[in-house]
Design an enzyme around this catalytic site. Structure first.
Site, PDB file in Angstrom:
ATOM      1  N   LEU A  22      -6.419   4.489 -18.743  1.00 46.83           N
ATOM      2  CA  LEU A  22      -5.325   5.379 -19.053  1.00 46.83           C
ATOM      3  C   LEU A  22      -3.992   4.683 -18.880  1.00 46.83           C
ATOM      4  O   LEU A  22      -3.039   5.237 -18.344  1.00 46.83           O
ATOM      5  CB  LEU A  22      -5.373   6.627 -18.161  1.00 46.83           C
ATOM      6  CG  LEU A  22      -6.752   7.249 -17.986  1.00 46.83           C
ATOM      7  CD1 LEU A  22      -6.705   8.374 -16.992  1.00 46.83           C
ATOM      8  CD2 LEU A  22      -7.313   7.717 -19.289  1.00 46.83           C
ATOM      9  N   LEU A 158       0.349  13.041 -17.848  1.00 46.79           N
ATOM     10  CA  LEU A 158      -0.152  12.218 -18.946  1.00 46.79           C
ATOM     11  C   LEU A 158      -1.224  11.266 -18.454  1.00 46.79           C
ATOM     12  O   LEU A 158      -1.035  10.585 -17.435  1.00 46.79           O
ATOM     13  CB  LEU A 158       1.009  11.422 -19.551  1.00 46.79           C
ATOM     14  CG  LEU A 158       0.649  10.276 -20.508  1.00 46.79           C
ATOM     15  CD1 LEU A 158      -0.060  10.808 -21.741  1.00 46.79           C
ATOM     16  CD2 LEU A 158       1.906   9.493 -20.904  1.00 46.79           C
ATOM     17  N   SER A 159      -2.356  11.218 -19.158  1.00 49.64           N
ATOM     18  CA  SER A 159      -3.363  10.193 -18.933  1.00 49.64           C
ATOM     19  C   SER A 159      -3.924  10.293 -17.509  1.00 49.64           C
ATOM     20  O   SER A 159      -4.501  11.307 -17.148  1.00 49.64           O
ATOM     21  CB  SER A 159      -2.754   8.824 -19.237  1.00 49.64           C
ATOM     22  OG  SER A 159      -3.741   7.851 -19.413  1.00 49.64           O
ATOM     23  N   ALA A 160      -3.777   9.260 -16.691  1.00 48.79           N
ATOM     24  CA  ALA A 160      -4.224   9.379 -15.299  1.00 48.79           C
ATOM     25  C   ALA A 160      -3.482  10.508 -14.606  1.00 48.79           C
ATOM     26  O   ALA A 160      -4.045  11.212 -13.756  1.00 48.79           O
ATOM     27  CB  ALA A 160      -4.004   8.060 -14.562  1.00 48.79           C
ATOM     28  N   HIS A 296      -3.609   7.338 -28.005  1.00 47.23           N
ATOM     29  CA  HIS A 296      -3.468   7.715 -26.607  1.00 47.23           C
ATOM     30  C   HIS A 296      -2.001   7.769 -26.195  1.00 47.23           C
ATOM     31  O   HIS A 296      -1.283   6.773 -26.318  1.00 47.23           O
ATOM     32  CB  HIS A 296      -4.199   6.709 -25.724  1.00 47.23           C
ATOM     33  CG  HIS A 296      -4.255   7.115 -24.281  1.00 47.23           C
ATOM     34  ND1 HIS A 296      -4.927   8.227 -23.859  1.00 47.23           N
ATOM     35  CD2 HIS A 296      -3.704   6.557 -23.165  1.00 47.23           C
ATOM     36  CE1 HIS A 296      -4.812   8.339 -22.542  1.00 47.23           C
ATOM     37  NE2 HIS A 296      -4.064   7.339 -22.105  1.00 47.23           N
TER      38      HIS A 296
END
Length: 485
Positions: A22, A158-160, A296
């Site tokens: 991520l 976001l992401s992680a 992503h």
């Protein structure tokens, strides 16, 4: 490094799979001045608690933020920083426009070599532990500082940071009223480092109930309302594959006890499809935003339009302003959130402030065909149905929206927000113990008790052990203002 290279690299070792996992933006951490101290700027806060997760706390609030406003927690992705996320995500625009504070937790390479939040580590992402506990300490500190509405605290990431957001919603449903998981993973998908890459790249083949149990087991015995959850997922994401969006949908609809068939769908800008899953009252409990062709990252839409925000950069991708739609889903625009207005009437247009006094504000808007009345919201709370609001504090900014109400009593969509600032001088506040307040002529004592001059509010025993804040407005008239001046 291209995504295809990352994927090959990740699969070589479990450690690399997570530390590179991520990696939403590979920019270096941006240091901020630790002593920035004025509202309206991003500032660091130290001493916010025991901080078992070894995180840094940054915050932003508009200079005219009223008490009782919402609070948003925003979590960056790997190798990003609080400053980076603040700059690109667009949350500042809506904090200023709709009146709320934003807390930006920041991790570092001391915790993870790529500065990822530890969504995959059960010693750091569980209730009362590590990074999760540190973030809740930040919430407590900011809420006390700004007098925030504890019933309107939200978290996004976001992401992680999205993975940690899902964990926080599961761990602390008593703290967060809603969340938004952007290109992230289901709550408690992995509890060890070696299991993380499996969550990232493929389906876990769990039923909705099994996913829901991961949430229920994170806060055993909890019987209150669950957070309302927005899920953002790009269909071309090869770092966190799209199945994670589906699994998040399955998880939170099961927690809410509703089915996995959408109540409604609509098309949004940027090739985005929103699928809503309503609770028994017709209000969206879960919303899945699928962004066609997006890889992503966080969806942004630079520009000056009402529904635009943010700036592009590494893993900040031009599509639509996800922060705008997330804020509206939570009701931060002054409405009740997506589906909160169960009626079908459109949002009133032309909302304007026509006048202000020291204690009031007058509004006007264009009539909506079919409206039997209107709901007026001040700072997100419904205040009535009239064009004039009274009982306000001098020299204070208030944010208003309005919604049309049909003959059945159902409110429709909310208008855009306007700001009204009352006239007059800002009130003066004095914080001191009861004895000193009396000696200064702001209060008086009778029968061993202290009373504020003017309002005659009981302040408690006449001694130095009890402290209150008194607000003076008008001159010589004092009221207790412990929650904020």
């Amino acid at each position: 490094m291209p995504h295809t290279t990352w994927r090959g690299f990740f699969r070589r070792t479990a450690q690399a799979a997570v530390l590179g996992l991520l990696a939403a933006g590979l920019t270096a951490l941006t240091p901020l001045a630790a002593d920035a101290a004025t509202a309206g700027t991003l500032q660091q806060v130290t001493g916010f608690g025991s901080n078992p997760g070894n995180l840094a706390m940054y915050e932003y609030a508009p200079s005219d933020l009223p008490t009782g406003a919402p609070l948003v927690v925003a979590l960056h992705g790997c190798s990003q920083s609080a400053s980076d996320y603040h700059t690109h995500s667009g949350w500042q625009k809506f904090a200023d426009q709709w009146g709320f504070a934003v807390v930006y937790p920041q991790t570092s390479t001391a915790n993870n070599s790529l500065s990822c939040f530890s969504w995959f580590d059960s010693t750091k992402d569980a209730r009362g532990k590590g990074e999760a506990a540190s973030i809740v300490q930040m919430v407590d500190t900011a809420a006390a500082q700004y007098g925030s509405d504890r019933g309107r605290v939200f978290v996004t990431g976001l992401s992680a940071g999205g993975g940690m957001t899902a964990d926080l919603l599961a761990d602390y449903p008593d703290v967060f009223a809603g969340g938004s998981v952007d290109s992230g993973l289901p709550a408690q998908c992995a509890t060890t480092l070696t299991a993380a890459s499996g969550c990232q790249y493929g389906s876990q083949n769990l039923t909705p109930k099994q996913w829901g149990d991961k949430v229920r087991n994170s806060a055993p015995g909890y019987s209150g309302s669950w957070p309302r959850v927005a899920i953002w997922q790009g269909t071309a994401d090869t770092t966190v594959t799209p199945v994670n969006g589906t699994e998040l949908r399955d998880q939170w609809t099961d927690v809410w006890g509703i089915g996995q068939t959408a109540s409604s769908t609509q098309s949004l800008p940027g090739g985005t499809t929103e699928s809503r899953y309503d609770d028994g009252t017709g209000k969206a409990a879960v919303a899945l935003f699928s962004v066609s062709g997006m890889t992503h990252g966080l969806a942004v839409d630079p520009g000056s339009g009402a529904d635009q925000c943010g700036s592009t950069g590494a893993y900040y991708l031009a599509a639509l302003c996800s922060s705008y739609y997330t804020a509206k889903f939570w009701g931060l625009d002054g409405g009740a959130g997506q589906g909160g207005g169960t009626g079908s009437l459109p949002a009133p247009t032309g909302l304007t402030v026509t006048g202000t006094t020291d204690t009031g504000a007058s509004l006007s808007w264009n009539a909506v065909s079919g409206a039997a009345s209107y709901d007026v919201y001040r700072n997100g709370t419904k205040t009535g149905s009239t064009y004039t609001d009274t009982g306000l504090t001098a020299a204070t900014a208030y944010h208003y929206t309005v919604a049309a109400v049909d003959s059945s009593g159902a409110a429709g969509a909310s208008s855009t927000s306007v700001t009204a600032t009352t006239t007059g001088s800002a009130p003066t506040c004095y914080t001191d113990n009861n004895y000193n307040q009396v000696q200064a002529g702001r209060a008086h004592q009778s029968g061993g008790y202290t009373y504020a001059n003017g309002s005659n509010q009981n302040m408690g025993l006449y001694n130095v052990a009890i402290t209150h804040t008194l607000r003076e407005t008008p001159a010589g008239y004092f009221v207790i203002a412990d929650s904020g001046c």
